[in-house]
Write a protein that holds these residues in place. Structure first.
Motif, PDB file in Angstrom:
ATOM      1  N   ARG A 141       0.887  -0.952   0.060  1.00  0.00           N
ATOM      2  CA  ARG A 141      -0.064   0.095  -0.015  1.00  0.00           C
ATOM      3  C   ARG A 141       0.795   1.272   0.081  1.00  0.00           C
ATOM      4  O   ARG A 141       1.906   1.256   0.518  1.00  0.00           O
ATOM      5  CB  ARG A 141      -0.784   0.018   1.138  1.00  0.00           C
ATOM      6  N   ILE A 142       0.359   2.339  -0.756  1.00  0.00           N
ATOM      7  CA  ILE A 142       1.075   3.669  -0.472  1.00  0.00           C
ATOM      8  C   ILE A 142       0.028   4.677  -0.329  1.00  0.00           C
ATOM      9  O   ILE A 142      -1.202   4.598  -0.717  1.00  0.00           O
ATOM     10  CB  ILE A 142       1.740   4.042  -1.725  1.00  0.00           C
ATOM     11  N   THR A 143       0.567   5.561   0.578  1.00  0.00           N
ATOM     12  CA  THR A 143      -0.401   6.656   1.003  1.00  0.00           C
ATOM     13  C   THR A 143       0.000   8.086   0.094  1.00  0.00           C
ATOM     14  O   THR A 143       1.181   8.348   0.107  1.00  0.00           O
ATOM     15  CB  THR A 143      -0.044   7.044   2.496  1.00  0.00           C
ATOM     16  N   LEU A 144      -0.906   8.467  -0.727  1.00  0.00           N
ATOM     17  CA  LEU A 144      -0.616   9.676  -1.213  1.00  0.00           C
ATOM     18  C   LEU A 144      -1.412  11.011  -0.993  1.00  0.00           C
ATOM     19  O   LEU A 144      -2.513  10.707  -0.376  1.00  0.00           O
ATOM     20  CB  LEU A 144      -1.056   9.535  -2.680  1.00  0.00           C
ATOM     21  N   THR A 145      -0.818  12.108  -1.156  1.00  0.00           N
ATOM     22  CA  THR A 145      -1.586  13.487  -0.805  1.00  0.00           C
ATOM     23  C   THR A 145      -2.071  13.888  -2.132  1.00  0.00           C
ATOM     24  O   THR A 145      -1.368  14.193  -2.906  1.00  0.00           O
ATOM     25  CB  THR A 145      -0.726  14.473  -0.132  1.00  0.00           C
ATOM     26  N   VAL A 146      -3.275  13.745  -2.365  1.00  0.00           N
ATOM     27  CA  VAL A 146      -3.785  14.032  -3.823  1.00  0.00           C
ATOM     28  C   VAL A 146      -5.113  14.961  -3.553  1.00  0.00           C
ATOM     29  O   VAL A 146      -5.737  14.977  -2.687  1.00  0.00           O
ATOM     30  CB  VAL A 146      -4.391  12.699  -4.472  1.00  0.00           C
ATOM     31  N   SER A 147      -5.147  15.587  -4.984  1.00  0.00           N
ATOM     32  CA  SER A 147      -6.546  16.530  -4.797  1.00  0.00           C
ATOM     33  C   SER A 147      -7.576  15.740  -5.350  1.00  0.00           C
ATOM     34  O   SER A 147      -7.557  14.604  -5.641  1.00  0.00           O
ATOM     35  CB  SER A 147      -6.278  17.620  -6.041  1.00  0.00           C
ATOM     36  N   ALA A 148      -8.774  16.163  -5.367  1.00  0.00           N
ATOM     37  CA  ALA A 148     -10.020  15.611  -6.035  1.00  0.00           C
ATOM     38  C   ALA A 148      -9.705  15.263  -7.288  1.00  0.00           C
ATOM     39  O   ALA A 148     -10.090  14.147  -7.974  1.00  0.00           O
ATOM     40  CB  ALA A 148     -11.219  16.418  -5.642  1.00  0.00           C
ATOM     41  N   ARG A 149      -9.152  16.364  -8.136  1.00  0.00           N
ATOM     42  CA  ARG A 149      -8.753  16.051  -9.501  1.00  0.00           C
ATOM     43  C   ARG A 149      -7.826  14.764  -9.562  1.00  0.00           C
ATOM     44  O   ARG A 149      -7.840  13.908 -10.611  1.00  0.00           O
ATOM     45  CB  ARG A 149      -8.328  17.298 -10.126  1.00  0.00           C
ATOM     46  N   GLY A 150      -6.677  14.876  -8.674  1.00  0.00           N
ATOM     47  CA  GLY A 150      -6.084  13.660  -8.692  1.00  0.00           C
ATOM     48  C   GLY A 150      -6.573  12.456  -8.569  1.00  0.00           C
ATOM     49  O   GLY A 150      -6.003  11.355  -8.965  1.00  0.00           O
ATOM     50  N   ILE A 151      -7.589  12.212  -7.574  1.00  0.00           N
ATOM     51  CA  ILE A 151      -8.377  11.058  -7.494  1.00  0.00           C
ATOM     52  C   ILE A 151      -9.005  10.785  -8.616  1.00  0.00           C
ATOM     53  O   ILE A 151      -8.861   9.291  -8.934  1.00  0.00           O
ATOM     54  CB  ILE A 151      -9.321  11.400  -6.250  1.00  0.00           C
ATOM     55  N   ARG A 152      -9.595  11.588  -9.482  1.00  0.00           N
ATOM     56  CA  ARG A 152     -10.091  11.300 -10.623  1.00  0.00           C
ATOM     57  C   ARG A 152      -9.268  10.637 -11.832  1.00  0.00           C
ATOM     58  O   ARG A 152      -9.720   9.742 -12.484  1.00  0.00           O
ATOM     59  CB  ARG A 152     -11.116  12.390 -10.962  1.00  0.00           C
ATOM     60  N   THR A 153      -8.176  11.434 -11.524  1.00  0.00           N
ATOM     61  CA  THR A 153      -7.070  10.754 -12.745  1.00  0.00           C
ATOM     62  C   THR A 153      -6.312   9.283 -12.355  1.00  0.00           C
ATOM     63  O   THR A 153      -6.271   8.759 -13.325  1.00  0.00           O
ATOM     64  CB  THR A 153      -5.768  11.668 -12.405  1.00  0.00           C
ATOM     65  N   ILE A 154      -6.395   9.128 -11.056  1.00  0.00           N
ATOM     66  CA  ILE A 154      -5.976   7.691 -10.820  1.00  0.00           C
ATOM     67  C   ILE A 154      -7.110   6.794 -10.991  1.00  0.00           C
ATOM     68  O   ILE A 154      -6.940   5.674 -11.543  1.00  0.00           O
ATOM     69  CB  ILE A 154      -5.772   7.606  -9.122  1.00  0.00           C
TER      70      ILE A 154
END
Length: 79
Positions: free
Chosen positions: A46-59
């Motif tokens: 597992r990895i923990t990322l700090t992402v924006s809402a747009r980054g979550i959609r990109t993933i």
């Protein structure tokens, strides 16, 4: 906590707070940052990322394996 999205690179913007009389003072437009934990099958952990809402959609759109490979290439995270 990092102040930018690890996937998209978005940071807080700056602008003006404008009153009714049109006086302008500086303000910040924050980014909607979230701490998300993802299971990465290619790394087997597992990895923990700090992402924006747009980054979550990109993933969600590109897949976690592709995004993590890009982050490793940019030295944002270690393999």
């Amino acid at each position: 906590m990092t102040k930018h999205c690890q996937v998209t690179g978005r940071r807080a913007g700056v602008g003006n707070r404008v009153s009714h009389s049109h006086r302008k003072t500086r303000r910040r437009f924050g980014v909607n940052l979230q701490h998300k934990t993802y299971w990465v099958p290619s790394l087997g952990r597992r990895i923990t990322l700090t992402v924006s809402a747009r980054g979550i959609r990109t993933i969600d759109r590109r897949g976690i394996d592709v995004v993590v490979a890009e982050l490793i290439r940019r030295n944002e995270i270690t393999a």
